[in-house]
Structures are given as C-alpha cells and as structure tokens.
Design a protein around this motif. Sequence first.
Motif: not given
Length: 92
Positions: A3-11
């Motif tokens: 589980l990680q937190t990433l920016t939506l723009s990287t998906l």
Amino acid sequence: MNLQTLTLSTLKPAPYNPRKISDDAMGRLEKSVKEWGIVDPLIVNKATGYTIIGGHQRFKVLQKQGVETADRRLRCPRSPPGERESSEHRPQ
C-alpha cells in the motif's frame, strides 16, 4: 501487495477495462466517496507503468473531486501483463 500513496497524475487507466456505470451509479459513488472516502484502495500494476487494474470508477470520482493523491495497492506480477493473478497469489 504494497500500500502506497501516489499522485493520481502518475496513474494510467487500463485501456482494456470494459466496465461502464450509469450516471445514477456514478452519482451514488461520488456521494459515498465524499462521505466515507475511498474504502478500497485503487489497485495498480507497477510493472506496466502504474496501470490501474482495479478501481477505475473510484479513480474517475477522485479526479472529478480534484483529489491529487490517494492510496493504491501496488502489484508487481511475475507473470506477463494481461494475466490476472501472479503466481505468488495462486493457491498452492
């Protein structure tokens, strides 16, 4: 899975995702996310450049609500892209 937190723009949404929901269902999902947040994290495949493999509709809601980051479960399958489960998650 991790589980990680990433920016939506990287998906990247998976181009093979066939699921579409009605405007009414999308409205209910938007209301639920606003009230409760994202209960089930998005699932992405890191091996294919952070392609979403689970949670396309939640992703759309987060984008619409202007959210920039969210929790995601990362999968790094050993099997070729397109295969649903990696060998490490199959029953023995």
